[in-house]
Enzyme design. Structure first.
Site, PDB file in Angstrom:
ATOM      1  N   ASN A  67       0.819  -1.041   0.203  1.00  0.00           N
ATOM      2  CA  ASN A  67       0.026   0.243   0.075  1.00  0.00           C
ATOM      3  C   ASN A  67       0.959   1.429  -0.187  1.00  0.00           C
ATOM      4  O   ASN A  67       0.331   2.283  -0.676  1.00  0.00           O
ATOM      5  CB  ASN A  67      -1.130  -0.194   1.099  1.00  0.00           C
ATOM      6  CG  ASN A  67      -0.221  -0.400   2.365  1.00  0.00           C
ATOM      7  OD1 ASN A  67       0.791  -0.767   2.861  1.00  0.00           O
ATOM      8  ND2 ASN A  67      -0.957   0.461   3.517  1.00  0.00           N
ATOM      9  N   PRO A  91       4.302  -9.160  -3.961  1.00  0.00           N
ATOM     10  CA  PRO A  91       4.471  -9.709  -5.143  1.00  0.00           C
ATOM     11  C   PRO A  91       4.083  -9.078  -6.413  1.00  0.00           C
ATOM     12  O   PRO A  91       4.367  -8.942  -7.496  1.00  0.00           O
ATOM     13  CB  PRO A  91       3.803 -10.968  -5.268  1.00  0.00           C
ATOM     14  CG  PRO A  91       2.526 -11.012  -4.251  1.00  0.00           C
ATOM     15  CD  PRO A  91       3.239 -10.183  -3.303  1.00  0.00           C
ATOM     16  N   SER A 129      -1.248  -8.577   7.253  1.00  0.00           N
ATOM     17  CA  SER A 129      -2.217  -8.705   8.100  1.00  0.00           C
ATOM     18  C   SER A 129      -2.294  -9.453   9.586  1.00  0.00           C
ATOM     19  O   SER A 129      -1.259 -10.149   9.726  1.00  0.00           O
ATOM     20  CB  SER A 129      -3.172  -9.882   7.157  1.00  0.00           C
ATOM     21  OG  SER A 129      -2.597 -11.311   7.178  1.00  0.00           O
ATOM     22  N   GLU A 154       3.674  -5.063  12.476  1.00  0.00           N
ATOM     23  CA  GLU A 154       2.527  -4.110  12.459  1.00  0.00           C
ATOM     24  C   GLU A 154       1.809  -4.554  11.526  1.00  0.00           C
ATOM     25  O   GLU A 154       1.898  -5.084  10.455  1.00  0.00           O
ATOM     26  CB  GLU A 154       3.453  -2.842  11.909  1.00  0.00           C
ATOM     27  CG  GLU A 154       2.740  -1.610  11.792  1.00  0.00           C
ATOM     28  CD  GLU A 154       1.653  -1.513  10.625  1.00  0.00           C
ATOM     29  OE1 GLU A 154       0.480  -1.513  10.874  1.00  0.00           O
ATOM     30  OE2 GLU A 154       2.183  -1.140   9.725  1.00  0.00           O
ATOM     31  N   CYS A 208      -3.522   1.639   6.926  1.00  0.00           N
ATOM     32  CA  CYS A 208      -3.717   1.040   8.205  1.00  0.00           C
ATOM     33  C   CYS A 208      -4.129   2.038   9.194  1.00  0.00           C
ATOM     34  O   CYS A 208      -4.839   1.494  10.116  1.00  0.00           O
ATOM     35  CB  CYS A 208      -2.631   0.147   8.521  1.00  0.00           C
ATOM     36  SG  CYS A 208      -1.056   1.219   9.006  1.00  0.00           S
TER      37      CYS A 208
END
Length: 511
Positions: free
Chosen positions: A187, A213, A264, A285, A319
């Site tokens: 992200n 990836p 995740s 994290e 996040c």
């Protein structure tokens, strides 16, 4: 931003809704881990590894769904060469004094600024980030390098303490550990890598990166930039193009002594467990379901602006974005109107773009549908908004506002990793705080109130999160420790805390 495939953000992998919350590099990382015992590196190499067909990684532009490049997985021998090479570079690098190491890395800042346009275009193709936001990300990375170049030597200085009785002196020194594996998300493809690698390397370590990836190109760019710095040992930073089995083997490698993971919750738990079984340091994290509590006395323009800006940034794939806006009943309607007004002004290609891929769109659509079926209403956006011109629509999900969201609904209980604002009604400010804490996550949060002293007190004493802002949205900065509590992870990045995560805090006493 799980670490080796895609980031999900939700409950453990058995929850179907969590399986696609892609943000980092690998939901399925530890499906390949043998649970009975932890093998060492040589057992993972040899004929079994050599006979496995190399994976390929098509790079798909989410705006067009076109494949613009394809990577082939590195061979086991190439991975071994790079990991061993990182170990050799570490032995040379660790002997330098901290100011010398930091000085040799300081030039990375200007290199990042010089390549900002290139990096931004690459991130746009890899994961859909608007180009101007990509440029800002490159500049932020450069700022981090500059900040640590200015302050890092102070963090790594020996700390003298009162000498033990009968001793000449006692002090604490901060010595590097070795090769650290970095498993990073898609992200913020450049920021996440630089944020972890630069202070870790300045502290004297080497880094081997396993990027998401779809972001191997960004990983290669970081390797190129660091490799272009004079007087930095070759191989001190290496970006690996590997699939899950080889990534597991890298973590098991005896030269690798720690791992930094962003991704995740489900995979983060597995990475932490594996690292613990190997007795290797881990910084983890994970996701967040950050709540912004809007009290009745808040400046609603300020609160709505903060919620909208923070939730739309990076198309909501952040996040620390406000997943829940918890608003006192007396101002809820006015707040909703201001949110819609401000959200209506946001532009595709500037303020937001497509999601990372089609699967992410499907995931968010399912989560919104589940929440609506439970009684929430769509005030703005939703799944039926068509994609704008120039976007094929496969990964497009329009910014959306849900209201009347309550505990027990998907949008309240889980992390929606996209541009969905969920508005929750609270009976009072105390109720708003209670609802904010009703989450198994604890990454960030915010309080909006004109009573700044009370807001600060609540932020300090009552909000269960690693970060809490008053009257603005949560953001990361090199000067501030970044990380969470509860299921949002363990350890910290940035500031002195981040630089000292991968060091040996060593006691020295001289008689």
């Amino acid at each position: 931003s799980s670490a080796l495939g895609w980031r999900q953000g939700g409950r453990p992998a058995r929850d179907p809704a969590a399986d696609g919350r892609a943000r980092a590099g690998g939901q399925t990382m530890l499906r390949h881990i043998r649970r009975s015992r932890l093998p060492v590196w040589p057992r993972r190499r040899g004929p079994a590894m050599a006979s496995r067909a190399a994976s390929t990684f098509p790079q798909v532009d989410p705006r067009t769904s076109e494949v613009f490049k394809e990577y082939t997985e590195m061979s086991a021998d190439e991975v071994e060469r790079r990991v061993v090479g990182a170990g050799a570079a570490f032995k040379e690098w660790r002997r330098l004094a901290p100011p010398e190491r930091i000085g040799r890395l300081a030039g990375l800042g200007e290199m990042l600024r010089a390549r900002a346009d290139e990096g931004a275009e690459l991130m746009c193709k890899e994961m859909g980030k608007p180009v101007e936001q990509g440029k800002a990300e490159m500049r932020k990375c450069a700022y981090l390098v500059d900040w640590y170049a200015k302050h890092g030597s102070e963090f790594l200085k020996d700390d003298e303490v009162p000498a033990l009785p009968g001793f000449q002196k006692s002090f604490v020194t901060y010595q590097p550990l070795g090769v650290i594996m970095s498993i990073m998300p898609w992200n913020f493809p450049m920021w996440q890598v630089v944020r972890m690698a630069v202070p870790t390397m300045m502290a004297g370590n080497a880094v081997v990166l396993k990027h998401a990836p779809n972001c191997f190109g960004t990983g290669a760019l970081v390797e190129e930039l660091l490799g272009g710095l004079p007087d930095v040992p070759k191989g001190l930073f290496s970006s690996l193009v590997v699939d899950v089995p080889q990534a597991n083997s890298v973590l098991e490698h005896p030269q690798v002594v720690g791992v930094a993971f962003t991704g995740s919750e489900a995979v983060g738990r597995q990475v932490a467990a594996k690292a613990g079984g190997l007795l290797k340091k881990a910084v983890i994290e994970l996701g967040g379901s950050d709540a912004y509590a809007v009290f009745a006395d808040a400046d609603l323009d300020t609160a709505a602006e903060a919620v909208v800006n923070a939730r739309v940034l990076n198309t909501g794939q952040v996040c620390i974005a406000p997943k829940r806006a918890i608003v006192e009943r007396s101002v809820k309607l006015a707040f909703e109107q201001k949110v819609i007004e401000k959200l209506s002004a946001k532009r595709y290609g500037v303020d937001y773009g497509p999601l990372v891929h089609k699967k992410a769109k499907q995931e968010i659509a399912e989560q919104v549908a589940e929440t609506r079926a439970a009684g929430a209403k769509v005030l703005f956006g939703g799944p039926d908004v068509p994609a704008p011109a120039g976007d094929c629509g496969d990964a497009f999900y329009a910014p959306t506002v849900l209201t009347d969201v309550r505990p027990g609904m998907t949008a309240f209980d889980k992390e929606i990793f996209g541009p969905v604002i969920s508005i929750v009604e609270a009976d009072s400010d105390d109720h708003a705080v209670e609802l904010a804490n009703r989450s198994h996550y604890g990454l960030g949060g915010a309080i909006f109130t004109k009573d700044v002293a009370r807001g600060e007190s609540i932020a300090v004493k009552d909000i269960e999160a690693g970060m809490c802002f008053v009257n603005d949205f949560v953001r990361s900065d090199p000067s501030l420790p970044f990380g969470g509590v509860k299921a949002s992870g363990m350890g910290r990045e940035c500031a002195a805390f981040g630089m000292l995560e991968f060091v040996n805090v060593k006691t020295i006493c001289v008689k």
